[in-house]
Write an enzyme that holds these catalytic residues in place. Structure first.
Site, PDB file in Angstrom:
ATOM      1  N   GLY A 122      36.901 -15.838  70.682  1.00 37.66           N
ATOM      2  CA  GLY A 122      37.905 -15.928  71.737  1.00 37.66           C
ATOM      3  C   GLY A 122      39.005 -16.917  71.402  1.00 37.66           C
ATOM      4  CD  GLU A 211      24.375 -45.855  59.235  1.00 40.76           C
ATOM      5  OE1 GLU A 211      23.884 -44.774  59.582  1.00 40.76           O
ATOM      6  OE2 GLU A 211      25.579 -46.131  59.382  1.00 40.76           O
ATOM      7  CG  HIS A 451      -4.765 -47.766  86.374  1.00 47.16           C
ATOM      8  ND1 HIS A 451      -4.215 -48.501  85.344  1.00 47.16           N
ATOM      9  CD2 HIS A 451      -6.117 -47.819  86.212  1.00 47.16           C
ATOM     10  CE1 HIS A 451      -5.197 -48.997  84.598  1.00 47.16           C
ATOM     11  NE2 HIS A 451      -6.362 -48.599  85.105  1.00 47.16           N
TER      12      HIS A 451
HETATM   13  P1  FAD Z   1      27.298 -25.434  71.127  1.00 49.76           P
HETATM   14  O1  FAD Z   1      25.856 -25.534  71.417  1.00 49.76           O
HETATM   15  O2  FAD Z   1      27.754 -25.821  69.779  1.00 49.76           O
HETATM   16  O3  FAD Z   1      27.726 -23.940  71.458  1.00 49.76           O
HETATM   17  C1  FAD Z   1      29.012 -23.474  71.265  1.00 49.76           C
HETATM   18  C2  FAD Z   1      28.970 -21.960  71.181  1.00 49.76           C
HETATM   19  O4  FAD Z   1      30.314 -21.466  71.190  1.00 49.76           O
HETATM   20  C3  FAD Z   1      28.338 -21.425  69.906  1.00 49.76           C
HETATM   21  O5  FAD Z   1      27.404 -20.436  70.246  1.00 49.76           O
HETATM   22  C4  FAD Z   1      29.506 -20.821  69.124  1.00 49.76           C
HETATM   23  O6  FAD Z   1      29.142 -19.704  68.341  1.00 49.76           O
HETATM   24  C5  FAD Z   1      30.439 -20.408  70.237  1.00 49.76           C
HETATM   25  N1  FAD Z   1      31.848 -20.371  69.861  1.00 49.76           N
HETATM   26  C6  FAD Z   1      32.577 -21.308  69.214  1.00 49.76           C
HETATM   27  N2  FAD Z   1      33.866 -20.949  69.112  1.00 49.76           N
HETATM   28  C7  FAD Z   1      33.966 -19.740  69.718  1.00 49.76           C
HETATM   29  C8  FAD Z   1      35.041 -18.848  69.957  1.00 49.76           C
HETATM   30  N3  FAD Z   1      36.300 -19.153  69.569  1.00 49.76           N
HETATM   31  N4  FAD Z   1      34.787 -17.691  70.576  1.00 49.76           N
HETATM   32  C9  FAD Z   1      33.527 -17.384  70.991  1.00 49.76           C
HETATM   33  N5  FAD Z   1      32.473 -18.196  70.806  1.00 49.76           N
HETATM   34  C10 FAD Z   1      32.688 -19.360  70.185  1.00 49.76           C
HETATM   35  N6  FAD Z   1      21.224 -32.574  72.017  1.00 49.76           N
HETATM   36  C11 FAD Z   1      20.342 -32.972  72.938  1.00 49.76           C
HETATM   37  O7  FAD Z   1      20.724 -33.194  74.101  1.00 49.76           O
HETATM   38  N7  FAD Z   1      19.013 -33.107  72.641  1.00 49.76           N
HETATM   39  C12 FAD Z   1      18.535 -32.870  71.397  1.00 49.76           C
HETATM   40  O8  FAD Z   1      17.337 -33.002  71.164  1.00 49.76           O
HETATM   41  C13 FAD Z   1      19.454 -32.461  70.396  1.00 49.76           C
HETATM   42  N8  FAD Z   1      19.020 -32.189  69.153  1.00 49.76           N
HETATM   43  C14 FAD Z   1      19.917 -31.747  68.216  1.00 49.76           C
HETATM   44  C15 FAD Z   1      19.441 -31.497  66.937  1.00 49.76           C
HETATM   45  C16 FAD Z   1      20.304 -31.058  65.955  1.00 49.76           C
HETATM   46  C17 FAD Z   1      19.782 -30.776  64.568  1.00 49.76           C
HETATM   47  C18 FAD Z   1      21.683 -30.849  66.273  1.00 49.76           C
HETATM   48  C19 FAD Z   1      22.630 -30.335  65.226  1.00 49.76           C
HETATM   49  C20 FAD Z   1      22.160 -31.103  67.541  1.00 49.76           C
HETATM   50  C21 FAD Z   1      21.279 -31.567  68.532  1.00 49.76           C
HETATM   51  N9  FAD Z   1      21.702 -31.876  69.813  1.00 49.76           N
HETATM   52  C22 FAD Z   1      20.815 -32.313  70.751  1.00 49.76           C
HETATM   53  C23 FAD Z   1      23.112 -31.724  70.213  1.00 49.76           C
HETATM   54  C24 FAD Z   1      23.291 -30.403  70.986  1.00 49.76           C
HETATM   55  O9  FAD Z   1      22.850 -29.337  70.187  1.00 49.76           O
HETATM   56  C25 FAD Z   1      24.745 -30.225  71.369  1.00 49.76           C
HETATM   57  O10 FAD Z   1      25.178 -31.353  72.095  1.00 49.76           O
HETATM   58  C26 FAD Z   1      24.916 -28.987  72.232  1.00 49.76           C
HETATM   59  O11 FAD Z   1      24.462 -27.838  71.582  1.00 49.76           O
HETATM   60  C27 FAD Z   1      26.396 -28.811  72.603  1.00 49.76           C
HETATM   61  O12 FAD Z   1      26.517 -27.738  73.464  1.00 49.76           O
HETATM   62  P2  FAD Z   1      27.874 -26.906  73.582  1.00 49.76           P
HETATM   63  O13 FAD Z   1      27.574 -25.796  74.515  1.00 49.76           O
HETATM   64  O14 FAD Z   1      28.989 -27.819  73.863  1.00 49.76           O
HETATM   65  O15 FAD Z   1      28.161 -26.313  72.133  1.00 49.76           O
HETATM   66  P1  NAD Z   2      25.239 -39.843  64.477  1.00 58.10           P
HETATM   67  O1  NAD Z   2      26.573 -40.278  64.885  1.00 58.10           O
HETATM   68  O2  NAD Z   2      24.086 -40.042  65.386  1.00 58.10           O
HETATM   69  O3  NAD Z   2      24.829 -40.576  63.113  1.00 58.10           O
HETATM   70  C1  NAD Z   2      25.593 -40.512  61.962  1.00 58.10           C
HETATM   71  C2  NAD Z   2      25.336 -41.761  61.134  1.00 58.10           C
HETATM   72  O4  NAD Z   2      25.926 -41.573  59.876  1.00 58.10           O
HETATM   73  C3  NAD Z   2      25.962 -43.000  61.767  1.00 58.10           C
HETATM   74  O5  NAD Z   2      24.994 -44.029  61.819  1.00 58.10           O
HETATM   75  C4  NAD Z   2      27.094 -43.337  60.813  1.00 58.10           C
HETATM   76  O6  NAD Z   2      27.344 -44.727  60.709  1.00 58.10           O
HETATM   77  C5  NAD Z   2      26.559 -42.779  59.504  1.00 58.10           C
HETATM   78  N1  NAD Z   2      27.596 -42.436  58.530  1.00 58.10           N
HETATM   79  C6  NAD Z   2      28.803 -41.867  58.750  1.00 58.10           C
HETATM   80  N2  NAD Z   2      29.454 -41.665  57.576  1.00 58.10           N
HETATM   81  C7  NAD Z   2      28.619 -42.106  56.613  1.00 58.10           C
HETATM   82  C8  NAD Z   2      28.693 -42.148  55.184  1.00 58.10           C
HETATM   83  N3  NAD Z   2      29.761 -41.695  54.539  1.00 58.10           N
HETATM   84  N4  NAD Z   2      27.657 -42.653  54.497  1.00 58.10           N
HETATM   85  C9  NAD Z   2      26.540 -43.110  55.157  1.00 58.10           C
HETATM   86  N5  NAD Z   2      26.427 -43.104  56.500  1.00 58.10           N
HETATM   87  C10 NAD Z   2      27.439 -42.601  57.205  1.00 58.10           C
HETATM   88  O7  NAD Z   2      25.399 -38.319  64.054  1.00 58.10           O
HETATM   89  P2  NAD Z   2      24.310 -37.227  63.662  1.00 58.10           P
HETATM   90  O8  NAD Z   2      22.989 -37.873  63.419  1.00 58.10           O
HETATM   91  O9  NAD Z   2      24.930 -36.415  62.596  1.00 58.10           O
HETATM   92  O10 NAD Z   2      24.232 -36.370  64.983  1.00 58.10           O
HETATM   93  C11 NAD Z   2      25.407 -35.701  65.487  1.00 58.10           C
HETATM   94  C12 NAD Z   2      25.369 -35.578  66.969  1.00 58.10           C
HETATM   95  O11 NAD Z   2      24.361 -34.677  67.379  1.00 58.10           O
HETATM   96  C13 NAD Z   2      25.103 -36.903  67.637  1.00 58.10           C
HETATM   97  O12 NAD Z   2      26.281 -37.305  68.312  1.00 58.10           O
HETATM   98  C14 NAD Z   2      24.011 -36.662  68.610  1.00 58.10           C
HETATM   99  O13 NAD Z   2      24.426 -36.977  69.911  1.00 58.10           O
HETATM  100  C15 NAD Z   2      23.697 -35.175  68.520  1.00 58.10           C
HETATM  101  N6  NAD Z   2      22.243 -35.063  68.347  1.00 58.10           N
HETATM  102  C16 NAD Z   2      21.457 -35.452  69.386  1.00 58.10           C
HETATM  103  C17 NAD Z   2      20.084 -35.415  69.244  1.00 58.10           C
HETATM  104  C18 NAD Z   2      19.232 -35.869  70.373  1.00 58.10           C
HETATM  105  O14 NAD Z   2      19.722 -35.944  71.493  1.00 58.10           O
HETATM  106  N7  NAD Z   2      17.967 -36.167  70.160  1.00 58.10           N
HETATM  107  C19 NAD Z   2      19.512 -34.996  68.054  1.00 58.10           C
HETATM  108  C20 NAD Z   2      20.345 -34.616  67.022  1.00 58.10           C
HETATM  109  C21 NAD Z   2      21.714 -34.644  67.196  1.00 58.10           C
END
Ligand code: FAD
Ligand code: NAD
Length: 478
Positions: A122, A211, A451
Site C-alpha cells: 500500500g 556491545e 503464600h
Molecule cells: P510489524 O509487526 O513490523 O508489522 C508491519 C506489517 O506491515 C508487516 O506485516 C509488513 O509486511 C506490513 N507492511 C509494511 N509495509 C507495507 C505496505 N506498504 N503495504 C502493506 N503492508 C505493509 N516486542 C514485544 O513487545 N515483545 C517481544 O517479546 C518482542 N520480541 C521480538 C523479537 C524479535 C526477534 C524481534 C525482531 C522483535 C520483537 N519484538 C517484541 C518487537 C515487535 O515484534 C514489534 O514491536 C512489533 O512487531 C511492531 O508491530 P507493528 O505492527 O508496528 O509492525
Molecule cells: P536494541 O536497541 O535493544 O539493542 C541494540 C544494541 O546494539 C544496543 O545496545 C546498541 O548500543 C548496540 N549497538 C548498536 N550499534 C552497534 C555496533 N555497531 N556495534 C556493537 N553494538 C552496537 O535493539 P535490538 O536488540 O536490535 O532490538 C530491536 C528492537 O526490537 C528493540 O527496540 C526492542 O524494543 C524490540 N525487541 C523487543 C523484544 C522484547 O520486548 N522482549 C525482543 C526483541 C526485540
C-alpha cells in the site's frame, strides 16, 4: 473506480491488525492491506511479531530453556537423564507450527469481524487515497475517511557486517539456524542479542556479544543492569562492552570478526554472526510527499500523543512512530486510534508501558528508573527484595534477582517498578495495574499476597520502600 471505506489500515502487524479488528467492532467499514505473502499470493498476517519476532523467539527460548534445565538443574531434584540431545529441526518445526497457528488465527479473526483483506503493497497518496500493488503488479485504488499507517520496522544493517543470510544473519536468520553453532558472535548486547544469544548459548554454543557502548542495558534501572550482567556472566555469555566491530571477513565455514576494544584491534573467529544493533521504521515509499505525512531524519512518522499525523485523517501507530518498539505498545495505539476515529477521545498512558527481556531470569520494568528520577530532581524512596528470601523461589531453585519498587517521597505514589527474576514480567504487570490506578506503596503494603508465591517479592519490596520488610533486615530502622 476506487473502493471506499471508513478506515484503511496499512500493515497487519500487532499494531495494524488490532486496530482493524477494533475499528470493525465499532461498526466502521474497514480494510487492511498486507504485502507479506506465503509465496503463493496468500497474505500472511501478524507482521514481525508473529512471524519473525516475539512469538518464534519465545518458542525457541522455551525449548532451549527446557534443554538447559534438564542438563543443568534436573539433577538437583534427583532426576537423572542418561543421555541428552537436541534435534534442531524438530525444535524449529515446533516453532513454525506455533507461528502458523497464530497467523492463521489472525486471519480468522479479521474474517470473523468483517474486515476486508487486500493483498499488496500500500502507498498513501494525496486525499487519503491508497494505491495497492499486488504480487502480479496490478494496482487497486482504495479511498478512506481515515487511513492508519502501521508498516512496522526492519533490522538495521551496518557496513562492517553485511548480512548474507548464511554466516552473517539478522534476527530473522538467527531463528533458523539448522544446527547449534560451536562459536556464535553477536553484534549488539541489546534485547535481541541477549534473547537469541541465550537461545543458542543454552543449546551449547559459545557466545560472545560485542556491545559498542561502555555500559550494559543503560535503559534499565542501574541496579537491575548490574544484577543482569552478573547472572549472564554466570550463564557463560561473554559480553564485551566498549567493543565496536570494524570489519568482518566471511570465509569457508565461518567469519573472522575484527573489533576495536580500548583503542586496540582484536580478531575473533565464529561459525555464525548475528547482527542485532536495533531496528528502523519501514517508511520507504509508504506515502507520497503530497499525502501531507511527514517524518523525522530517522524515518519515524511525526505524530502527536494520540498518533495523529500532520495529514488530516491519517494516523500512524506501532514501530513507525516514536516510543519503544514493542508489540503491546503498537496494539494499544491501534485501539486508541480506533476509538478516536469512532469519536471517543481515549488516551494511552505512555508512562505505563512495560518492557520485558525474556532471558532466564526475565528482566522487566515499568515507569521511571532511579537514575531518571535523580536526573529529574524528583524526591523518591526505593525498596527492593531478593528472590533468595522468597520461599517459593527457593522451592523452584530460582533465587537470582529481586523486585524493586520506587515511590514518590511525598505522595507515596508508585513511580516505577523493576524486576529481574522468576516471573518478572508478570510481577511487573501487577505494578502496571497499580500505577494505572494511581496506587501507592502503602496500598501494596496493605494488600494480601498469596503464600507461597513469587508475588510475595512485590509485597516485600513495597514494604521495603518504607524500611518495613518482614523477611529481611531493613536498611534503616524506622
Ligand atoms: P510489524 O509487526 O513490523 O508489522 C508491519 C506489517 O506491515 C508487516 O506485516 C509488513 O509486511 C506490513 N507492511 C509494511 N509495509 C507495507 C505496505 N506498504 N503495504 C502493506 N503492508 C505493509 N516486542 C514485544 O513487545 N515483545 C517481544 O517479546 C518482542 N520480541 C521480538 C523479537 C524479535 C526477534 C524481534 C525482531 C522483535 C520483537 N519484538 C517484541 C518487537 C515487535 O515484534 C514489534 O514491536 C512489533 O512487531 C511492531 O508491530 P507493528 O505492527 O508496528 O509492525
Ligand atoms: P536494541 O536497541 O535493544 O539493542 C541494540 C544494541 O546494539 C544496543 O545496545 C546498541 O548500543 C548496540 N549497538 C548498536 N550499534 C552497534 C555496533 N555497531 N556495534 C556493537 N553494538 C552496537 O535493539 P535490538 O536488540 O536490535 O532490538 C530491536 C528492537 O526490537 C528493540 O527496540 C526492542 O524494543 C524490540 N525487541 C523487543 C523484544 C522484547 O520486548 N522482549 C525482543 C526483541 C526485540
Amino acid at each position: 473506480m476506487s473502493e471506499a471505506y471508513d478506515v484503511v489500515v496499512i500493515g497487519s502487524g500487532p499494531a495494524g491488525y488490532v486496530c482493524a479488528i477494533k475499528c470493525a467492532q465499532l461498526g466502521l467499514q474497514t480494510a487492511i492491506v498486507e504485502s507479506w505473502t506465503d509465496g503463493k499470493g496468500k497474505p500472511v498476517f501478524g507482521g514481525t511479531c508473529l512471524n519473525v519476532g516475539c512469538i518464534p523467539s519465545k518458542a525457541l527460548l522455551d525449548s532451549s530453556h527446557k534443554f538447559a534445565e534438564a542438563r543443568d538443574h534436573f539433577g538437583d531434584h534427583g532426576i537423572g537423564i542418561k543421555s541428552q540431545s537436541i534435534d534442531v529441526s524438530s525444535m524449529l518445526a515446533r516453532k513454525n507450527k506455533i507461528v502458523s497457528q497464530l497467523t492463521g488465527g489472525v486471519s480468522s479473526l479479521l474474517q470473523h469481524n468483517g474486515v476486508t483483506v487486500v493483498q499488496g503493497r500500500g502507498q498513501l497518496k494525496a486525499g487519503r487515497s491508497v494505491a495497492v500493488t499486488d504480487e502480479s503488479g496490478a494496482v487497486k485504488e482504495l479511498s478512506a475517511t481515515n487511513v492508519v499507517l502501521a508498516s512496522g520496522s526492519e533490522p538495521i544493517n551496518i557496513p562492517p557486517a553485511p548480512v548474507d543470510n548464511d554466516v552473517i544473519v539478522d534476527s530473522t536468520g538467527a531463528l533458523e539456524f539448522d544446527e547449534v553453532p560451536e562459536r556464535l558472535g553477536v553484534i549488539g548486547a541489546g534485547v535481541i542479542g541477549l534473547e537469541l544469544g541465550s537461545v543458542w548459548g543454552r543449546l551449547g554454543a559459545e557466545v560472545v556479544l560485542f556491545e559498542a557502548l561502555d555500559s550494559f542495558l543503560p535503559m534499565m534501572d542501574a541496579q537491575v543492569s548490574k544484577e543482569a550482567a552478573k547472572v549472564f556472566k554466570k550463564q557463560g555469555l561473554d559480553i564485551k562492552l566498549g567493543a565496536r566491530v570494524v570489519k568482518t571477513e566471511v570465509k569457508k565455514g565461518g567469519v573472522t570478526v575484527t573489533y576495536s576494544e580500548k583503542g586496540e584491534e582484536v580478531t575473533a573467529e565464529f561459525d555464525r554472526l548475528i547482527v542485532a544493533v536495533g531496528r528502523k521504521p519501514r517508511t520507504q515509499d509508504l506515502f507520497t510527499e503530497d499525502s501531507g505525512v511527514t517524518m523525522d531524519e530517522r524515518g519515524f512518522v511525526f505524530v502527536n500523543d494520540s498518533c495523529v499525523t500532520e495529514a488530516p485523517g491519517v494516523w500512524a501507530i506501532g514501530d513507525i512512530v516514536r516510543g519503544p518498539m514493542l508489540a503491546h505498545k503498537g496494539s494499544e495505539e491501534g485501539v486508541m486510534v480506533a476509538e478516536r476515529i469512532h469519536g471517543k477521545p481515549v488516551q494511552l498512558n505512555y508512562d505505563c508501558v512495560p518492557s520485558i527481556i525474556y532471558t532466564h531470569p526475565e528482566i522487566a520494568a515499568v515507569g521511571k528508573t532511579e537514575q531518571e528520577l535523580k536526573a529529574e530532581g524528583v524526591d523518591y524512596k526505593a525498596g527492593s527484595f531478593p528472590f533468595a528470601a522468597i520461599g517459593r523461589a527457593l522451592a523452584s531453585g530460582e533465587t537470582d534477582g529481586f523486585v524493586k519498587i520506587i515511590a514518590d517521597a511525598k505522595t507515596d505514589r508508585v513511580l516505577g517498578a523493576h524486576a529481574i527474576g522468576p516471573a518478572a514480567a508478570d510481577l511487573v504487570q501487577q505494578m502496571v495495574i497499580t500505577m494505572e490506578f494511581g496506587g501507592s506503596a502503602e496500598d501494596l503494603q496493605l494488600m494480601v499476597f498469596g503464600h507461597p508465591t513469587m508475588s510475595e517479592a512485590v509485597h516485600e519490596a513495597a514494604l521495603a520502600v518504607d524500611n518495613m520488610a518482614i523477611h529481611m533486615p531493613n536498611r534503616k530502622k524506622r
